[in-house]
Design a protein around this motif. Structure first.
Motif, mmCIF file in Angstrom:
data_model
loop_
_atom_site.group_PDB
_atom_site.id
_atom_site.type_symbol
_atom_site.label_atom_id
_atom_site.label_comp_id
_atom_site.label_asym_id
_atom_site.label_seq_id
_atom_site.Cartn_x
_atom_site.Cartn_y
_atom_site.Cartn_z
ATOM 1 N N VAL A 22 2.111 -0.147 3.483
ATOM 2 C CA VAL A 22 1.472 -0.700 2.286
ATOM 3 C C VAL A 22 1.096 0.466 1.385
ATOM 4 O O VAL A 22 0.359 1.366 1.802
ATOM 5 N N TYR A 41 5.310 -2.491 0.843
ATOM 6 C CA TYR A 41 4.640 -3.446 -0.038
ATOM 7 C C TYR A 41 3.796 -2.705 -1.079
ATOM 8 O O TYR A 41 3.244 -1.638 -0.806
ATOM 9 N N PRO A 90 0.508 -3.801 -3.168
ATOM 10 C CA PRO A 90 -0.441 -4.920 -3.189
ATOM 11 C C PRO A 90 -0.581 -5.610 -4.540
ATOM 12 O O PRO A 90 -0.885 -6.793 -4.599
ATOM 13 N N ASP A 101 -6.560 -7.577 -3.686
ATOM 14 C CA ASP A 101 -5.104 -7.411 -3.598
ATOM 15 C C ASP A 101 -4.712 -6.881 -2.227
ATOM 16 O O ASP A 101 -3.736 -7.327 -1.624
ATOM 17 N N CYS A 133 -2.532 -8.843 0.524
ATOM 18 C CA CYS A 133 -1.274 -8.229 0.952
ATOM 19 C C CYS A 133 -1.230 -8.125 2.479
ATOM 20 O O CYS A 133 -0.223 -8.457 3.115
ATOM 21 N N HIS A 168 7.520 -11.912 2.101
ATOM 22 C CA HIS A 168 6.224 -11.420 1.619
ATOM 23 C C HIS A 168 6.273 -11.289 0.099
ATOM 24 O O HIS A 168 7.223 -10.696 -0.447
ATOM 25 N N LYS A 213 4.732 -9.462 -1.929
ATOM 26 C CA LYS A 213 4.508 -8.125 -2.504
ATOM 27 C C LYS A 213 5.477 -7.080 -1.941
ATOM 28 O O LYS A 213 5.242 -5.893 -2.068
#
Ligand code: SF4
Length: 385
Positions: free
Chosen positions: A95, A117, A119, A346, A350, A359, A361
């Motif tokens: 992330v 990802y 977020p 966020d 996420c 997903h 994001k």
């Protein structure tokens, strides 16, 4: 370039949060009031961190909000974080608390089965948007009409779309960050006669200054007013793209003069996305990682004015209560609204979605773009600094 914070460090960071408005009013000009629900969000985030354990890595850029940064397993500049992303062996989920081009770079550098990802998908970079693929392709074609393209090495700042990184990879060039721009230029000059650098004219100018490249050997390529005369390009060693970071060009030489007048002995440290007029007057210039180390190295009691994004300055002020640290302009709030977009909410949302097949994001990059962009990023990672 950054630092690793173990999971225990999350609590420690919370104790360091302290407003520095008594030191300089502008330090806290952009502070956001904590909301009661933040504790609930923090608990949700911690719960997911515990759940995914080593299968999850959170990367946080220095400019992230101070409430988000403590959740980063790794905190640093884009160079450090891209390196970290390429080294993750056990993480299934990465992330990236930063902006889009950073998460894209992580996607390109990590293994195919790992998932990356961002977020908040609206977190972009206006400077990166100042060079788009069509503009760069057109400029490259124009250069090719007048010069042997093999003698021109394209270098893209990390702050650029994956397609432009791929362009550099496919045309014998590489990527640089503000940590290694000089090394990237040297690499290029060992392989060609001219550097074509985009999209930040100021990092390009400041790097050319560091390498003592004469002004008459530099030329600006303005994509909104493409050149018609190739002559200035013939003698140029550095072709700069007309682009800038709106956060860093806000700092002016007057700001430096004013702090020197008001705070005798002040040290001024700025980011190389600032104009050369500001850089020339500063005591030190470097990436966010450099600025962090510079502040750490100053003795207790030092007064330090920082010319970079407010969230880093504010956090450094919190982390060094024995020094007086404030942002250079004193009036403008040098906030990157895109870096600021990623909120606790966020991040919590996420993380809650991790494990789902689609997903919302997740960052993806087309394989053919990723292949050439990886080439350019690998060349950067192999640079000797
Ligand atoms: S600080 Fe400037 S260069 Fe960095 S993400 Fe924000 S707009 Fe882009």
């Amino acid at each position: 370039m950054g630092y690793y914070r173990g999971r225990d460090g999350i609590e420690l960071m919370g104790t360091l949060v302290k407003h520095a408005e008594e030191q300089h009013p502008s330090v806290s000009a952009c502070a956001v009031t904590a909301r009661p629900e933040d504790d609930v969000l923090r608990a949700r985030i911690r719960g997911q961190i515990d759940r995914w354990d080593k299968r999850l890595v959170i990367l946080a850029h220095h400019y992230q909000r101070k409430e988000v940064v403590p959740f980063g397993n790794f905190v640093g500049d884009s160079y450090y974080l891209s390196k970290v992303a390429s080294q993750q062996q056990r993480a299934e989920h990465i992330v990236f608390c930063g902006v889009h081009f950073m998460a894209e770079s992580a996607r390109i550098l990590c293994r195919p089965e790992q998932r990356v990802y961002l977020p908040n998908l609206r977190a972009g970079c206006p400077m990166a948007d100042m060079a788009d693929e069509i503009q760069v392709d057109d400029s490259w074609d124009w250069l090719g009409e007048h010069f042997d393209q093999k003698t021109i090495i394209p270098i893209s700042y990390m702050n650029s779309a994956a397609s432009l990184k791929a362009f550099c990879g496919a045309n014998g060039g590489l990527i640089c960050t503000s940590s290694n721009a000089e090394a990237a230029f040297r690499w290029a000059f060992a392989r060609g006669e001219k550097v074509f650098f985009f999209p930040d004219e100021h990092l390009g100018t400041n790097t050319a200054n560091r390498l003592c490249i004469p002004r008459e050997q530099r030329v600006m390529f303005d994509p909104l007013h493409p050149p018609t005369d190739p002559e200035p390009f013939r003698r140029a060693k550095v072709i700069l793209w007309k682009g800038f970071c709106h956060v860093h060009v806000n700092f002016t030489p007057d700001h430096v003069r004013q702090v020197r007048q008001h705070y005798p002995g002040v040290k001024v440290v700025v980011h190389p996305e600032c104009t050369e007029a500001v850089v020339d007057l500063a005591d030190a210039v470097g990436s966010t990682a450099f600025i962090t180390k510079y502040v750490e190295a100053q003795p207790a009691g030092s007064i330090i004015a920082i010319g970079t994004e407010i969230n880093l300055t504010s956090r450094l002020a919190d982390e060094h209560p024995d020094k007086t640290i404030f942002e250079l302009s004193g009036q403008n709030c040098p906030l990157c609204v895109n870096m600021f977009r990623t909120s606790l909410e966020d991040l919590a949302n996420c993380l809650d979605e991790l494990g789902s097949d689609s997903h919302s994001k997740e960052i993806t990059v087309k394989p053919e773009i990723a292949r050439d962009a990886r080439l350019a990023l690998d060349r950067m990672l192999e640079l000797k600094q």
